[in-house]
Design an enzyme around this catalytic site. Structure first.
Site, PDB file in Angstrom:
ATOM      1  N   LYS A   1       2.571   2.363   4.464  1.00  0.00           N
ATOM      2  CA  LYS A   1       1.149   2.474   4.782  1.00  0.00           C
ATOM      3  C   LYS A   1       0.909   2.706   6.276  1.00  0.00           C
ATOM      4  O   LYS A   1       1.823   2.694   7.091  1.00  0.00           O
ATOM      5  CB  LYS A   1       0.403   1.225   4.299  1.00  0.00           C
ATOM      6  CG  LYS A   1       0.251   1.177   2.785  1.00  0.00           C
ATOM      7  CD  LYS A   1      -0.547  -0.039   2.339  1.00  0.00           C
ATOM      8  CE  LYS A   1      -0.752  -0.028   0.830  1.00  0.00           C
ATOM      9  NZ  LYS A   1      -1.478  -1.236   0.369  1.00  0.00           N
TER      10      LYS A   1
ATOM     11  N   ARG B   1       5.681  -4.698  -3.542  1.00  0.00           N
ATOM     12  CA  ARG B   1       5.361  -3.443  -4.237  1.00  0.00           C
ATOM     13  C   ARG B   1       5.821  -2.291  -3.350  1.00  0.00           C
ATOM     14  O   ARG B   1       5.310  -2.119  -2.242  1.00  0.00           O
ATOM     15  CB  ARG B   1       3.862  -3.386  -4.509  1.00  0.00           C
ATOM     16  CG  ARG B   1       3.383  -2.171  -5.278  1.00  0.00           C
ATOM     17  CD  ARG B   1       1.873  -2.269  -5.536  1.00  0.00           C
ATOM     18  NE  ARG B   1       1.393  -1.113  -6.274  1.00  0.00           N
ATOM     19  CZ  ARG B   1       0.981   0.014  -5.727  1.00  0.00           C
ATOM     20  NH1 ARG B   1       1.003   0.146  -4.388  1.00  0.00           N
ATOM     21  NH2 ARG B   1       0.553   1.023  -6.463  1.00  0.00           N
TER      22      ARG B   1
END
Length: 265
Positions: free
Chosen positions: A211, A244
């Site tokens: 991210k 995740r």
């Protein structure tokens, strides 16, 4: 949990920030799911709607048409739980019918009032994530008076709402929502303070793979994998129960070293 679990990300979308369009074909997506299983994934998380900053919503019908063919292809043989990444009760219901057993709701029950009932009626596990705003608006100007306290309060309220509607406490997982309505500094503060979310009494999931909290550290667009592994390792040491990730094999190898470290007194 006796050990940290790896949730492998499988986006069957044309526009996800990292792998959009890569697995939009159901056969190719199913092949990727089995590869991640073989690399060490404990859960496969399938999403049919991008939640990247600025993403536009899609209809429930479009989302169902993307995710259910993939779930149907893998459910009988994958041998590990399948999670449906959605904020829509209709999509969750269809995915559970196709073979999923976990609902991953990035809205923490705030977008669709029927989601808790779907989880309760099916017996599915339920991931409750914190978000400020919507994927389309969340990064415009996120602000908090008390970052950790506000996220904790949101997650506690979402969990109580789920329980009140029939979801077993043992089925609930919480996610502080890294990257979802957070500044760069907010994201790092969440990682440093994960123990605060553990105190809610539920397993904690962290989703930071590749991210912008990593990308914004670099002047040029560089490979985000090393920093992703480093921050996931920090998350595990600070209490994360599930990570995740896009890169399963690399994280499984890293977790083996971390588990050894945690065993040493």
């Amino acid at each position: 949990m006796d050990r940290v679990r790896i949730m492998g990300i499988l986006n069957v979308t044309p526009d996800s920030f990292y792998d959009g369009g890569k697995y939009a074909d159901a056969a190719r997506a199913a092949e990727r799911a089995f590869i991640m299983r073989d690399e060490g994934a404990d859960i496969i998380d399938i999403g049919g709607e991008s939640s990247r900053p600025g993403a536009k919503p899609v209809t429930a019908r479009e989302e169902i048409d993307r995710v259910c063919p993939v779930i149907e292809k893998i459910a009988a043989g994958i041998g590990i739980p399948i999670s449906i990444d959605t904020t829509k009760a209709a999509v969750a219901r269809a995915a559970l019918g196709a073979g999923a057993s976990i609902i991953n709701d990035i809205s923490g029950l705030s977008f669709d009032d029927d989601m808790a009932a779907v989880a309760a009626g099916s017996g599915a596990s339920l991931v409750l994530m914190h978000i400020q705003g919507t994927p389309e608006t969340m990064q415009r100007d996120p602000r908090y008076g008390d970052l950790v306290g506000e996220i904790r309060g949101f997650l506690a309220a979402a969990a109580e709402k789920a329980v009140a509607r029939g979801v077993g406490r043992e089925k609930i997982i919480v996610d502080p929502g890294i990257g979802f309505g957070k500044t760069l500094e907010d994201n790092y503060r969440i990682i440093k303070n994960l123990h605060e979310f553990k105190e809610l009494g539920f397993p904690v999931l962290v989703g930071l793979s590749r991210k912008s909290l990593i990308g914004k550290l670099y002047r040029a667009e560089e490979d985000r994998l090393p920093a992703t592994i480093a921050l996931n390792a920090a998350s595990v040491l600070n209490g994360a129960d599930i990570i995740r990730v896009h890169d399963v094999k690399e994280h499984r190898l890293a977790l083996e070293a971390l588990e050894m470290l945690k065993r040493i007194s």
